[in-house]
Each structure stands twice: as C-alpha cells, then as structure tokens.
Design a protein around this motif. Structure first.
Motif, PDB file in Angstrom:
ATOM      1  N   GLY A 119       1.345   1.894   0.327  1.00 56.26           N
ATOM      2  CA  GLY A 119       1.782   3.274   0.149  1.00 56.26           C
ATOM      3  C   GLY A 119       0.753   4.103  -0.594  1.00 56.26           C
ATOM      4  O   GLY A 119      -0.124   3.569  -1.276  1.00 56.26           O
ATOM      5  N   GLU A 120       0.863   5.409  -0.473  1.00 56.99           N
ATOM      6  CA  GLU A 120      -0.131   6.303  -1.062  1.00 56.99           C
ATOM      7  C   GLU A 120      -0.168   6.219  -2.582  1.00 56.99           C
ATOM      8  O   GLU A 120      -1.218   6.408  -3.194  1.00 56.99           O
ATOM      9  CB  GLU A 120       0.137   7.743  -0.620  1.00 56.99           C
ATOM     10  CG  GLU A 120      -0.083   7.972   0.873  1.00 56.99           C
ATOM     11  CD  GLU A 120       0.105   9.418   1.271  1.00 56.99           C
ATOM     12  OE1 GLU A 120       0.369  10.250   0.360  1.00 56.99           O
ATOM     13  OE2 GLU A 120      -0.011   9.723   2.464  1.00 56.99           O
ATOM     14  N   GLN A 121       0.958   5.946  -3.209  1.00 63.11           N
ATOM     15  CA  GLN A 121       1.026   5.859  -4.663  1.00 63.11           C
ATOM     16  C   GLN A 121       1.090   4.415  -5.157  1.00 63.11           C
ATOM     17  O   GLN A 121       1.332   4.180  -6.341  1.00 63.11           O
ATOM     18  CB  GLN A 121       2.256   6.633  -5.176  1.00 63.11           C
ATOM     19  CG  GLN A 121       2.295   8.087  -4.750  1.00 63.11           C
ATOM     20  CD  GLN A 121       1.090   8.866  -5.241  1.00 63.11           C
ATOM     21  OE1 GLN A 121       0.628   8.666  -6.370  1.00 63.11           O
ATOM     22  NE2 GLN A 121       0.572   9.751  -4.404  1.00 63.11           N
ATOM     23  N   GLY A 122       0.889   3.465  -4.250  1.00 64.37           N
ATOM     24  CA  GLY A 122       0.913   2.060  -4.653  1.00 64.37           C
ATOM     25  C   GLY A 122       2.294   1.546  -4.984  1.00 64.37           C
ATOM     26  O   GLY A 122       2.443   0.579  -5.746  1.00 64.37           O
ATOM     27  N   LYS A 123       3.328   2.154  -4.389  1.00 60.16           N
ATOM     28  CA  LYS A 123       4.707   1.764  -4.686  1.00 60.16           C
ATOM     29  C   LYS A 123       5.218   0.656  -3.765  1.00 60.16           C
ATOM     30  O   LYS A 123       6.373   0.244  -3.868  1.00 60.16           O
ATOM     31  CB  LYS A 123       5.631   2.983  -4.558  1.00 60.16           C
ATOM     32  CG  LYS A 123       5.274   4.147  -5.466  1.00 60.16           C
ATOM     33  CD  LYS A 123       5.461   3.796  -6.927  1.00 60.16           C
ATOM     34  CE  LYS A 123       5.194   4.990  -7.825  1.00 60.16           C
ATOM     35  NZ  LYS A 123       5.336   4.642  -9.272  1.00 60.16           N
ATOM     36  N   GLY A 124       4.368   0.213  -2.841  1.00 60.81           N
ATOM     37  CA  GLY A 124       4.801  -0.811  -1.897  1.00 60.81           C
ATOM     38  C   GLY A 124       5.624  -0.261  -0.760  1.00 60.81           C
ATOM     39  O   GLY A 124       6.371  -1.005  -0.114  1.00 60.81           O
ATOM     40  N   PRO A 129       4.937  -5.471  -3.719  1.00 62.31           N
ATOM     41  CA  PRO A 129       5.184  -5.077  -5.108  1.00 62.31           C
ATOM     42  C   PRO A 129       4.570  -3.724  -5.467  1.00 62.31           C
ATOM     43  O   PRO A 129       3.570  -3.297  -4.892  1.00 62.31           O
ATOM     44  CB  PRO A 129       4.538  -6.204  -5.919  1.00 62.31           C
ATOM     45  CG  PRO A 129       3.497  -6.768  -5.017  1.00 62.31           C
ATOM     46  CD  PRO A 129       4.031  -6.628  -3.625  1.00 62.31           C
ATOM     47  N   ASP A 130       5.193  -3.082  -6.429  1.00 58.22           N
ATOM     48  CA  ASP A 130       4.736  -1.799  -6.963  1.00 58.22           C
ATOM     49  C   ASP A 130       3.647  -2.071  -8.006  1.00 58.22           C
ATOM     50  O   ASP A 130       3.834  -2.872  -8.919  1.00 58.22           O
ATOM     51  CB  ASP A 130       5.928  -1.079  -7.600  1.00 58.22           C
ATOM     52  CG  ASP A 130       5.600   0.335  -8.051  1.00 58.22           C
ATOM     53  OD1 ASP A 130       4.420   0.616  -8.349  1.00 58.22           O
ATOM     54  OD2 ASP A 130       6.533   1.158  -8.122  1.00 58.22           O
ATOM     55  N   PHE A 131       2.503  -1.395  -7.857  1.00 62.71           N
ATOM     56  CA  PHE A 131       1.415  -1.609  -8.805  1.00 62.71           C
ATOM     57  C   PHE A 131       1.804  -1.226 -10.232  1.00 62.71           C
ATOM     58  O   PHE A 131       1.318  -1.828 -11.193  1.00 62.71           O
ATOM     59  CB  PHE A 131       0.175  -0.803  -8.394  1.00 62.71           C
ATOM     60  CG  PHE A 131      -0.595  -1.412  -7.261  1.00 62.71           C
ATOM     61  CD1 PHE A 131      -1.074  -2.711  -7.329  1.00 62.71           C
ATOM     62  CD2 PHE A 131      -0.851  -0.680  -6.113  1.00 62.71           C
ATOM     63  CE1 PHE A 131      -1.786  -3.277  -6.284  1.00 62.71           C
ATOM     64  CE2 PHE A 131      -1.570  -1.230  -5.064  1.00 62.71           C
ATOM     65  CZ  PHE A 131      -2.035  -2.531  -5.141  1.00 62.71           C
ATOM     66  N   SER A 132       2.665  -0.230 -10.378  1.00 62.76           N
ATOM     67  CA  SER A 132       3.002   0.255 -11.719  1.00 62.76           C
ATOM     68  C   SER A 132       4.179  -0.496 -12.337  1.00 62.76           C
ATOM     69  O   SER A 132       4.569  -0.211 -13.470  1.00 62.76           O
ATOM     70  CB  SER A 132       3.321   1.755 -11.668  1.00 62.76           C
ATOM     71  OG  SER A 132       4.460   1.997 -10.855  1.00 62.76           O
ATOM     72  N   VAL A 133       4.748  -1.459 -11.595  1.00 60.67           N
ATOM     73  CA  VAL A 133       5.892  -2.217 -12.117  1.00 60.67           C
ATOM     74  C   VAL A 133       5.549  -3.714 -12.134  1.00 60.67           C
ATOM     75  O   VAL A 133       5.131  -4.258 -13.157  1.00 60.67           O
ATOM     76  CB  VAL A 133       7.166  -1.954 -11.286  1.00 60.67           C
ATOM     77  CG1 VAL A 133       8.349  -2.725 -11.870  1.00 60.67           C
ATOM     78  CG2 VAL A 133       7.481  -0.458 -11.261  1.00 60.67           C
ATOM     79  N   LYS A 134       5.698  -4.378 -10.999  1.00 61.21           N
ATOM     80  CA  LYS A 134       5.477  -5.823 -10.953  1.00 61.21           C
ATOM     81  C   LYS A 134       4.016  -6.207 -11.186  1.00 61.21           C
ATOM     82  O   LYS A 134       3.727  -7.277 -11.724  1.00 61.21           O
ATOM     83  CB  LYS A 134       5.954  -6.383  -9.611  1.00 61.21           C
ATOM     84  CG  LYS A 134       7.465  -6.418  -9.457  1.00 61.21           C
ATOM     85  CD  LYS A 134       7.856  -7.135  -8.174  1.00 61.21           C
ATOM     86  CE  LYS A 134       9.365  -7.238  -8.042  1.00 61.21           C
ATOM     87  NZ  LYS A 134       9.762  -7.961  -6.808  1.00 61.21           N
ATOM     88  N   LEU A 135       3.098  -5.352 -10.750  1.00 59.51           N
ATOM     89  CA  LEU A 135       1.672  -5.676 -10.869  1.00 59.51           C
ATOM     90  C   LEU A 135       0.985  -4.855 -11.957  1.00 59.51           C
ATOM     91  O   LEU A 135      -0.241  -4.772 -11.984  1.00 59.51           O
ATOM     92  CB  LEU A 135       0.966  -5.442  -9.522  1.00 59.51           C
ATOM     93  CG  LEU A 135       1.482  -6.255  -8.340  1.00 59.51           C
ATOM     94  CD1 LEU A 135       0.702  -5.915  -7.078  1.00 59.51           C
ATOM     95  CD2 LEU A 135       1.395  -7.752  -8.626  1.00 59.51           C
ATOM     96  N   LYS A 136       1.754  -4.298 -12.850  1.00 58.05           N
ATOM     97  CA  LYS A 136       1.189  -3.401 -13.860  1.00 58.05           C
ATOM     98  C   LYS A 136       0.144  -4.091 -14.736  1.00 58.05           C
ATOM     99  O   LYS A 136      -0.858  -3.485 -15.121  1.00 58.05           O
ATOM    100  CB  LYS A 136       2.309  -2.840 -14.744  1.00 58.05           C
ATOM    101  CG  LYS A 136       1.827  -1.831 -15.780  1.00 58.05           C
ATOM    102  CD  LYS A 136       2.985  -1.227 -16.531  1.00 58.05           C
ATOM    103  CE  LYS A 136       2.490  -0.222 -17.573  1.00 58.05           C
ATOM    104  NZ  LYS A 136       1.775   0.922 -16.954  1.00 58.05           N
ATOM    105  N   ASN A 137       0.360  -5.357 -15.046  1.00 60.93           N
ATOM    106  CA  ASN A 137      -0.548  -6.083 -15.938  1.00 60.93           C
ATOM    107  C   ASN A 137      -1.456  -7.064 -15.195  1.00 60.93           C
ATOM    108  O   ASN A 137      -2.047  -7.950 -15.824  1.00 60.93           O
ATOM    109  CB  ASN A 137       0.264  -6.827 -17.002  1.00 60.93           C
ATOM    110  CG  ASN A 137       1.051  -5.878 -17.892  1.00 60.93           C
ATOM    111  OD1 ASN A 137       0.522  -4.852 -18.334  1.00 60.93           O
ATOM    112  ND2 ASN A 137       2.317  -6.198 -18.133  1.00 60.93           N
TER     113      ASN A 137
END
Length: 223
Positions: free
Chosen positions: A133-138, A152-160
């Motif tokens: 997705g454009e915002q990395g939300k999966g 997975p969402d980059f800012s949630v599950k993959l944040k770290n």
C-alpha cells in the motif's frame, strides 16, 4: 662514381618492392618491421593470430590459443568508483540465524538524507505499493483483491523491524515476498529502507539540517 653507388640502393629497393607483393588479393603484403605496428607484448582484448598473413598459419594457430584477457578469479570484487561499499558480497546466509545476525549487525552505509529518502520513495512506489500500500499499511491492490492477506503494517507490526533484517529480506526474500536484488541495486535497497523507516514512524519525516542530512537522536546514533 656517384651513379654507380646508386645501383645497389636501387637494386635493394626493387627487391623490397617485389617481395612485398603477393598474388593473393586479400593479403596486406609483407611487413618487414611488424613490431612497429603491433606490440610484441601480450595486450588485453586483442585477438592474436587472427591474420595468418603476418605470420605462418602454424604460428597463428598457436597465437589463437593465447588468452589476452582472463576472467577474474572467484570472489573478485568489482570496482564501482565512489560506490565501493555497494560492491561487496553479502556476508549473511539465507538461514534463520543469518536473518537474526543481519538484524543485529548490519547497518546502512548511507547517511539518512532527504535525497536518499526521496529516491527510496520512488522505488517503493514502483516495487512495493501493490502489496504494502501507498502508506505501508498492508492494504495494497493485491491485499484488497484478496490474493494475499495479512500483509503487516510497517507502523504497527513492523514498527521496530531493524534495517538489517529489512535488507536481508530484500536480498533473499521472505515468505511470499521474493528477492528484489535483480530489480534494485544495493544502494537503491538502502534508500528504499530509509523510506520504509519513515513509514515505520507513521509517515513523519525526520528533521534535516541545512545540508539535507537527518538530525538523528542520541538513541538513533547509537544504533
């Protein structure tokens, strides 16, 4: 006496002229000083022995066996000018242990800059949005169509997720995601990761100095 002394010179000139001729229309004639035209030393990218008129056919056949340029030995690292850091072989194995080691040890050779993030955003738009997705939300088109679920969402599950693990995944692929090394250069992969790190931060860009270099926190510098 002067006229008589010219005769030997004329005879020699006549002999040279006659012997340098040939009935073969494809022959360039005889060279009396070939080293004036071709170096006797072995030179790279020269096909020796291609023309048997300069030497005998037997010698030409032997010369054709001479390798003027050889393939580099295994493990040779290509010289890439200012991008030397991106010509080194990847040292981590495609194993769970290699994945963890890359996450702990591997760091980007690129400084975090506005230009690198911009270049990474371009590659992300070309290579990643259809899944992530454009915002990395999966929520890319493939996910919305139901072909691949649970991205997975980059800012949630993959944040770290560490940058080393990202690079490892882009190098070898992971799960349903394939390798991207045939589509993006090593430098381009690190630029892509810099943009993904922006998405990990919810899309917020870092603060840059007057030169466009990100001002990192003390924690980020230690990492």
């Amino acid at each position: 006496m002067q006229n008589i002394s010219l005769y030997p010179s004329l005879v020699v000139a006549l002999i040279v002229t006659v012997t340098s001729c040939t009935t073969d229309p494809n022959s360039p004639g005889i060279e009396y000083m070939p080293d004036m035209y071709r170096s006797p030393a072995i030179e790279a990218y020269v096909d020796y022995g291609e023309d048997p008129y300069y030497v005998t056919e037997e010698v030409a056949a032997q010369q054709r066996m001479t390798q003027s340029a050889r393939k580099p030995v295994a493990g040779t690292i290509a010289f890439k000018g200012d991008d030397k850091a991106f010509g080194l072989p990847y040292p981590y194995a495609n194993t769970p242990e290699g994945y963890e080691m890359a996450g702990a040890e591997l760091h980007s050779p690129l400084p975090t800059t506005a230009k690198n993030i911009e270049a990474g955003a371009l590659n992300f738009g070309l290579m990643c949005t259809h899944c992530h997705g454009e915002q990395g939300k999966g929520d890319g088109a493939i996910s919305r169509n139901g072909h691949i679920m649970g991205i997975p969402d980059f800012s949630v599950k993959l944040k770290n997720l560490p940058e080393g693990k990202m690079y490892h995944t882009l190098t070898y692929g992971k799960g349903l995601m394939g390798s991207h090394t045939s589509q993006i250069s090593q430098k381009g992969l690190w630029q892509l990761i810099q943009y993904v790190q922006v998405l990990q931060n919810g899309g917020d860009m870092p603060v840059f100095d007057e030169n466009g270099v990100a001002i990192l926190s003390e924690t980020e510098n230690n990492n």
